[in-house]
Design a protein around this motif. Structure first.
Motif, PDB file in Angstrom:
ATOM      1  N   VAL A 114      -9.558   6.265  -2.622  1.00 58.69           N
ATOM      2  CA  VAL A 114     -10.233   5.041  -3.043  1.00 58.69           C
ATOM      3  C   VAL A 114     -11.293   5.369  -4.087  1.00 58.69           C
ATOM      4  N   VAL A 115     -11.286   4.610  -5.179  1.00 60.25           N
ATOM      5  CA  VAL A 115     -12.354   4.646  -6.177  1.00 60.25           C
ATOM      6  C   VAL A 115     -13.014   3.280  -6.137  1.00 60.25           C
ATOM      7  N   ALA A 116     -14.319   3.242  -5.856  1.00 56.92           N
ATOM      8  CA  ALA A 116     -14.968   1.957  -5.601  1.00 56.92           C
ATOM      9  C   ALA A 116     -16.378   1.927  -6.160  1.00 56.92           C
ATOM     10  N   SER A 117     -16.901   0.710  -6.284  1.00 57.66           N
ATOM     11  CA  SER A 117     -18.282   0.521  -6.721  1.00 57.66           C
ATOM     12  C   SER A 117     -19.235   1.052  -5.655  1.00 57.66           C
ATOM     13  N   ASP A 118     -20.373   1.502  -6.114  1.00 57.60           N
ATOM     14  CA  ASP A 118     -21.329   2.159  -5.221  1.00 57.60           C
ATOM     15  C   ASP A 118     -22.236   1.127  -4.567  1.00 57.60           C
ATOM     16  N   ILE A 119     -21.756   0.546  -3.463  1.00 56.93           N
ATOM     17  CA  ILE A 119     -22.544  -0.370  -2.650  1.00 56.93           C
ATOM     18  C   ILE A 119     -22.534   0.150  -1.218  1.00 56.93           C
ATOM     19  N   PRO A 120     -23.546  -0.175  -0.403  1.00 60.03           N
ATOM     20  CA  PRO A 120     -23.628   0.380   0.951  1.00 60.03           C
ATOM     21  C   PRO A 120     -22.381   0.183   1.815  1.00 60.03           C
ATOM     22  N   PRO A 121     -21.748  -1.008   1.825  1.00 65.60           N
ATOM     23  CA  PRO A 121     -20.557  -1.147   2.662  1.00 65.60           C
ATOM     24  C   PRO A 121     -19.417  -0.211   2.255  1.00 65.60           C
ATOM     25  N   HIS A 122     -19.296   0.089   0.953  1.00 65.57           N
ATOM     26  CA  HIS A 122     -18.265   1.036   0.525  1.00 65.57           C
ATOM     27  C   HIS A 122     -18.593   2.440   1.006  1.00 65.57           C
ATOM     28  N   ARG A 123     -19.862   2.816   0.921  1.00 66.22           N
ATOM     29  CA  ARG A 123     -20.256   4.126   1.442  1.00 66.22           C
ATOM     30  C   ARG A 123     -19.973   4.230   2.933  1.00 66.22           C
ATOM     31  N   GLU A 124     -20.210   3.126   3.633  1.00 70.48           N
ATOM     32  CA  GLU A 124     -19.972   3.089   5.075  1.00 70.48           C
ATOM     33  C   GLU A 124     -18.492   3.278   5.392  1.00 70.48           C
ATOM     34  N   ALA A 125     -17.644   2.663   4.581  1.00 66.32           N
ATOM     35  CA  ALA A 125     -16.207   2.669   4.866  1.00 66.32           C
ATOM     36  C   ALA A 125     -15.506   3.942   4.437  1.00 66.32           C
ATOM     37  N   LEU A 126     -16.155   4.738   3.576  1.00 65.55           N
ATOM     38  CA  LEU A 126     -15.504   5.914   2.999  1.00 65.55           C
ATOM     39  C   LEU A 126     -16.083   7.204   3.566  1.00 65.55           C
ATOM     40  N   PRO A 127     -15.282   8.263   3.639  1.00 66.41           N
ATOM     41  CA  PRO A 127     -15.812   9.563   4.054  1.00 66.41           C
ATOM     42  C   PRO A 127     -16.704  10.141   2.964  1.00 66.41           C
ATOM     43  N   GLU A 128     -17.532  11.095   3.334  1.00 71.24           N
ATOM     44  CA  GLU A 128     -18.460  11.666   2.358  1.00 71.24           C
ATOM     45  C   GLU A 128     -17.733  12.281   1.167  1.00 71.24           C
ATOM     46  N   ALA A 129     -16.551  12.814   1.384  1.00 74.16           N
ATOM     47  CA  ALA A 129     -15.796  13.426   0.286  1.00 74.16           C
ATOM     48  C   ALA A 129     -15.503  12.430  -0.819  1.00 74.16           C
ATOM     49  N   ALA A 130     -15.392  11.153  -0.470  1.00 78.17           N
ATOM     50  CA  ALA A 130     -15.072  10.113  -1.456  1.00 78.17           C
ATOM     51  C   ALA A 130     -16.303   9.550  -2.153  1.00 78.17           C
ATOM     52  N   LEU A 166       0.831  -1.207   0.000  1.00 81.20           N
ATOM     53  CA  LEU A 166       0.000   0.000   0.000  1.00 81.20           C
ATOM     54  C   LEU A 166       0.861   1.252   0.000  1.00 81.20           C
ATOM     55  N   HIS A 167       1.998   1.201   0.691  1.00 80.42           N
ATOM     56  CA  HIS A 167       2.938   2.334   0.673  1.00 80.42           C
ATOM     57  C   HIS A 167       3.460   2.595  -0.729  1.00 80.42           C
ATOM     58  N   GLY A 168       3.603   1.533  -1.505  1.00 80.17           N
ATOM     59  CA  GLY A 168       4.168   1.683  -2.843  1.00 80.17           C
ATOM     60  C   GLY A 168       3.150   2.016  -3.913  1.00 80.17           C
ATOM     61  N   ALA A 169       1.884   2.121  -3.533  1.00 77.63           N
ATOM     62  CA  ALA A 169       0.817   2.404  -4.498  1.00 77.63           C
ATOM     63  C   ALA A 169       0.370   3.861  -4.392  1.00 77.63           C
ATOM     64  N   ASP A 170      -0.501   4.259  -5.326  1.00 75.69           N
ATOM     65  CA  ASP A 170      -0.992   5.638  -5.356  1.00 75.69           C
ATOM     66  C   ASP A 170      -2.495   5.756  -5.217  1.00 75.69           C
ATOM     67  N   ILE A 171      -3.232   4.705  -5.575  1.00 79.87           N
ATOM     68  CA  ILE A 171      -4.684   4.767  -5.488  1.00 79.87           C
ATOM     69  C   ILE A 171      -5.226   3.347  -5.383  1.00 79.87           C
ATOM     70  N   PHE A 172      -6.332   3.180  -4.668  1.00 77.58           N
ATOM     71  CA  PHE A 172      -6.921   1.862  -4.439  1.00 77.58           C
ATOM     72  C   PHE A 172      -8.243   1.764  -5.183  1.00 77.58           C
ATOM     73  N   VAL A 173      -8.504   0.584  -5.781  1.00 79.69           N
ATOM     74  CA  VAL A 173      -9.736   0.376  -6.544  1.00 79.69           C
ATOM     75  C   VAL A 173     -10.422  -0.902  -6.087  1.00 79.69           C
ATOM     76  N   SER A 174     -11.744  -0.829  -5.944  1.00 84.33           N
ATOM     77  CA  SER A 174     -12.545  -2.014  -5.641  1.00 84.33           C
ATOM     78  C   SER A 174     -13.811  -1.991  -6.488  1.00 84.33           C
ATOM     79  N   CYS A 175     -14.136  -3.139  -7.095  1.00 82.01           N
ATOM     80  CA  CYS A 175     -15.356  -3.259  -7.902  1.00 82.01           C
ATOM     81  C   CYS A 175     -16.327  -4.270  -7.301  1.00 82.01           C
ATOM     82  N   SER A 176     -16.206  -4.553  -6.019  1.00 89.31           N
ATOM     83  CA  SER A 176     -17.030  -5.590  -5.393  1.00 89.31           C
ATOM     84  C   SER A 176     -18.514  -5.324  -5.568  1.00 89.31           C
ATOM     85  N   GLU A 177     -19.249  -6.409  -5.787  1.00 89.83           N
ATOM     86  CA  GLU A 177     -20.703  -6.332  -5.875  1.00 89.83           C
ATOM     87  C   GLU A 177     -21.348  -6.529  -4.505  1.00 89.83           C
TER      88      GLU A 177
END
Length: 226
Positions: free
Chosen positions: A138-154, A109-120
């Protein structure tokens, strides 16, 4: 560990012990984004609901606009071979690293620049918390658990499933806009430290267990009294 009934913004939602924010933290050397050769990372088992095939298609669109970008996958599973074949068919296999199972997730994670998840479908995804604690937008699919895990700005950078171009646009925009990148990085880290720091949540978990035990004793006493 994951438990129900964490109250946030006046609503009850999934509650997790969280992540160790001292183990997962932004590296000092990531002062600027590697705009010409950014590293996109995704961590998770290769199972149908994780949709790594979509990530590969999204990455191909990103690579067209940022030719130096690389994609890293961490994990194994039943869909791994088909995803490798897809990367070859789309002509981007040489720019995608399939690392398998790894124990050095903080370093990756230290060596990366952005995280992506497409989980259904997910529980509350700890890997998104680890990525944010490490300072990754983080750029992720729009599912409730992702909304829960991310701040509103994301939330503005969540995308509908199969919206490949929209997801690619979000990734490119974040990587090309340094102030936006830093804002999302800071917001994600702050969100995790506030709600999902395991060192802070452990005493709350102990308190929760004691409350459950006391409620059980009172309930048993009532039954005996009857």
């Amino acid at each position: 560990a994951r438990f129900p009934q964490r109250k946030k913004n006046g609503k009850f939602s999934l509650w997790t012990l969280g992540v160790d924010t001292q183990k997962f933290f932004p590296p000092r050397e990531r002062a600027n984004i590697r705009q010409e050769s950014p590293v996109i990372i995704s961590v998770g088992s290769f199972i149908p609901t994780r949709r790594q095939d979509l990530i590969i298609q999204i990455y191909r669109e990103v690579h067209k606009r940022i030719p130096g970008a690389r994609l890293i996958f961490v994990g194994e599973g039943e869909c791994l071979q088909s995803c490798m074949a897809l990367a070859k068919n789309l002509g981007c296999y040489d720019h995608v690293d399939f690392l398998g199972l790894r124990e050095d997730i903080p370093a990756l994670l230290h060596g990366a620049d952005i995280f992506v998840s497409c989980s259904e479908a997910e529980g509350l995804p700890n890997v998104l918390l680890e990525a944010q604690a490490s300072g990754l937008p983080v750029v992720a699919s729009d599912i409730p658990p992702h909304r829960e895990a991310l701040p509103e700005a994301a939330h503005a950078f969540l995308f509908k499933h199969n919206s490949i171009q929209a997801a690619a646009d979000n990734i490119v925009r974040i990587l090309n806009d340094r102030p936006l990148y830093r804002m999302l990085s800071d917001a994600g880290r702050e969100h995790v430290c506030k709600y999902y720091d395991s060192r802070k949540n452990l005493p709350k978990l102990e308190e929760m267990y004691l409350e459950w035990v006391e409620e059980g004793r009172r309930s048993e006493g009532t039954e005996v009294g009857r």
